[in-house]
Scaffold this active site. Sequence first.
Site, mmCIF file in Angstrom:
data_model
loop_
_atom_site.group_PDB
_atom_site.id
_atom_site.type_symbol
_atom_site.label_atom_id
_atom_site.label_comp_id
_atom_site.label_asym_id
_atom_site.label_seq_id
_atom_site.Cartn_x
_atom_site.Cartn_y
_atom_site.Cartn_z
ATOM 1 N N GLN A 179 0.584 -1.461 -0.288
ATOM 2 C CA GLN A 179 -0.110 -0.020 0.391
ATOM 3 C C GLN A 179 0.360 1.275 -0.015
ATOM 4 O O GLN A 179 1.074 1.683 1.014
ATOM 5 C CB GLN A 179 -1.060 0.228 1.075
ATOM 6 C CG GLN A 179 -1.876 0.992 1.181
ATOM 7 C CD GLN A 179 -2.967 1.260 0.309
ATOM 8 O OE1 GLN A 179 -3.185 0.672 -0.930
ATOM 9 N NE2 GLN A 179 -4.015 2.089 1.046
ATOM 10 N N HIS A 216 -2.075 -3.335 0.607
ATOM 11 C CA HIS A 216 -2.394 -4.564 -0.435
ATOM 12 C C HIS A 216 -3.137 -2.830 -1.478
ATOM 13 O O HIS A 216 -3.504 -2.636 -1.286
ATOM 14 C CB HIS A 216 -2.851 -5.839 -1.422
ATOM 15 C CG HIS A 216 -2.875 -6.291 -2.975
ATOM 16 N ND1 HIS A 216 -3.393 -7.584 -2.524
ATOM 17 C CD2 HIS A 216 -1.393 -6.238 -3.470
ATOM 18 C CE1 HIS A 216 -3.218 -7.880 -3.748
ATOM 19 N NE2 HIS A 216 -2.332 -7.180 -4.698
ATOM 20 N N LEU A 217 -1.902 -2.476 -2.504
ATOM 21 C CA LEU A 217 -2.078 -0.802 -3.425
ATOM 22 C C LEU A 217 -3.662 -1.614 -3.877
ATOM 23 O O LEU A 217 -4.086 -2.221 -4.421
ATOM 24 C CB LEU A 217 -1.217 -1.496 -4.337
ATOM 25 C CG LEU A 217 -1.655 0.210 -4.940
ATOM 26 C CD1 LEU A 217 -1.112 1.288 -4.150
ATOM 27 C CD2 LEU A 217 -0.535 0.604 -6.286
ATOM 28 N N HIS A 218 -4.303 -0.670 -3.093
ATOM 29 C CA HIS A 218 -5.460 0.047 -3.305
ATOM 30 C C HIS A 218 -5.902 1.377 -3.483
ATOM 31 O O HIS A 218 -5.625 2.216 -2.558
ATOM 32 C CB HIS A 218 -6.723 -1.059 -2.901
ATOM 33 C CG HIS A 218 -6.890 -0.839 -1.212
ATOM 34 N ND1 HIS A 218 -5.838 -1.067 -0.722
ATOM 35 C CD2 HIS A 218 -7.614 -0.251 -0.188
ATOM 36 C CE1 HIS A 218 -6.130 -1.146 0.785
ATOM 37 N NE2 HIS A 218 -6.784 -0.433 -0.035
ATOM 38 N N LEU A 219 -7.003 1.715 -3.871
ATOM 39 C CA LEU A 219 -7.539 3.461 -4.021
ATOM 40 C C LEU A 219 -9.056 2.936 -3.348
ATOM 41 O O LEU A 219 -9.427 2.059 -4.447
ATOM 42 C CB LEU A 219 -7.624 4.034 -4.838
ATOM 43 C CG LEU A 219 -6.012 5.213 -5.366
ATOM 44 C CD1 LEU A 219 -5.063 3.797 -6.128
ATOM 45 C CD2 LEU A 219 -6.327 6.306 -6.385
#
Length: 385
Positions: A179, A216-219
Site C-alpha cells: 500500500q 495491498h495497493l488500492h484506492l
Amino acid sequence: MAIPHGSNETSYLLPPNKEDWGGHGIPDFVYGQKELVPKGIQWPRNGPSLLDTLPLSRFDSALCLAWRQRMELGLFRYCLGELQTQTLPGAVGFVAQLNVERGVQRRSPQNIRSVRQAFDPEQFNFNQIRPGEVLFRLHREPDLPSALQQDDILVVINVSPLEWGHVLLVPEPARGLPQRLLPGALQAGVEAVLLSSHPGFRVGFNSLGGLASVNHLHLHGYYLAHRLPVEGAPSEPLDPGGRLHLLQALPAPGFLFYTSGPGPDLEALVSRVCRATDYLTDHEIAHNLFVTRGAPPGKTSSSSALTGVRVILWVRKSSFGIKEGEAFNVALCELAGHLPVKTSQDFSSLTEAAALAVIRDCLLPPAQAGEVQAALVALIAKEEQ
C-alpha cells in the site's frame, strides 16, 4: 442515486447462475480522451435531490448497474440502504452519516506496524476475493497518450461500503504491490473522477498508518451526493510556480494540488503528488489523499464552480488499527469533511467542535508539520532544476 434498470452495458453483469461466475471472465471498460470531462459537471442549484435527474456517464452506468447487481446478489457484508445524513451546524459543513453496519461488520485491520511495510501474501489480499466481487477492468485506449507507466486497474466492490457505489481500484493485484501510492494508480484514480458525470464521485487513498486496513495497493472510489468543504476551501501558494498550495481551512490543513484537465498537466500533477507521497513513506509519515472535482486554488468558496480536479494530501500521526470509542475513525473521507458515524447515539449528539477535536488529535504537531511542509516545498523546487 437513481440508476436506470435498462442498459446496453450488460457485459458488466454476472450470469444468473452462481456456478458460472468463475468462468465469466473480467470485462474491460476501455475509455478514451473524449470521455474525460474536466468542465461542465456542477452541483444542482436547488439541492442534492436533483442529482437523480442528471445524465449518467458510460462509466457511471457500468459501475452502478454492476454494483447494484452485486448488492442484490448478497455479495456485500450488509445491505446498504439510504443512510441517515445530516450537515453539522457550524462553519465547516461536515456531512455526517450513520453507518452502523460498517462499524460492526467490516473486516478487522491487518497487523501493520510500519508505513513502509512489505506486502505479505499470507495476509488477506485482493488475489483472494470471490470472482463476483470484480466489476470490470479499467483500461485506457492504446492511443490515449501518457508518459506514465499504465497498469490495468480492477474495479472491485468494497464489501463493507461507506456509501453507494463504493469500490476499490486495484492495480494488477497479482503483482503483490504494498500500500504505497504509484503514479499509474493515481492517474487512474484522477481519470475515474473525470469519467464520472456525478459531481460527488470521489477517489482517495489511505497509507499504512493512515488507516489503510489492507496492505495491498488500492484506492477507494464512492459517490456522495453532498458538497464537501475541500471542494472550494481557500488556499495559498507555497511555491512561486503555484504547483503546491496549502489548504488552511478546516477540517484540517492539507497540501493542495490542482489540474484543469487531462493531458500533460494532469501527468505532471500525478508525478508531483507521488514524489511527495514517496518522501512521506520513506520517512515513515502516514498520510491520506482525496481526489475530487473542485475549484482552482486561491480565494474560493463552498459555492465555487468545479472547474478541475483537486488532489488534497494530508500528513498525520501514524495510527494502526481501529480506534474503539471514537464516533468515527479519521482517514481520507473524514479529513475531507465526510463523517461515517458508527452509532446512533454518537450520530445524534455529534457537534462540529467534537468532530474537530477527534480530527486534530490525529494530526502532526505543528513543529513536525512545518518540517514536512518545508521538505515538500523543497521537492517541488527541484522541478525547476
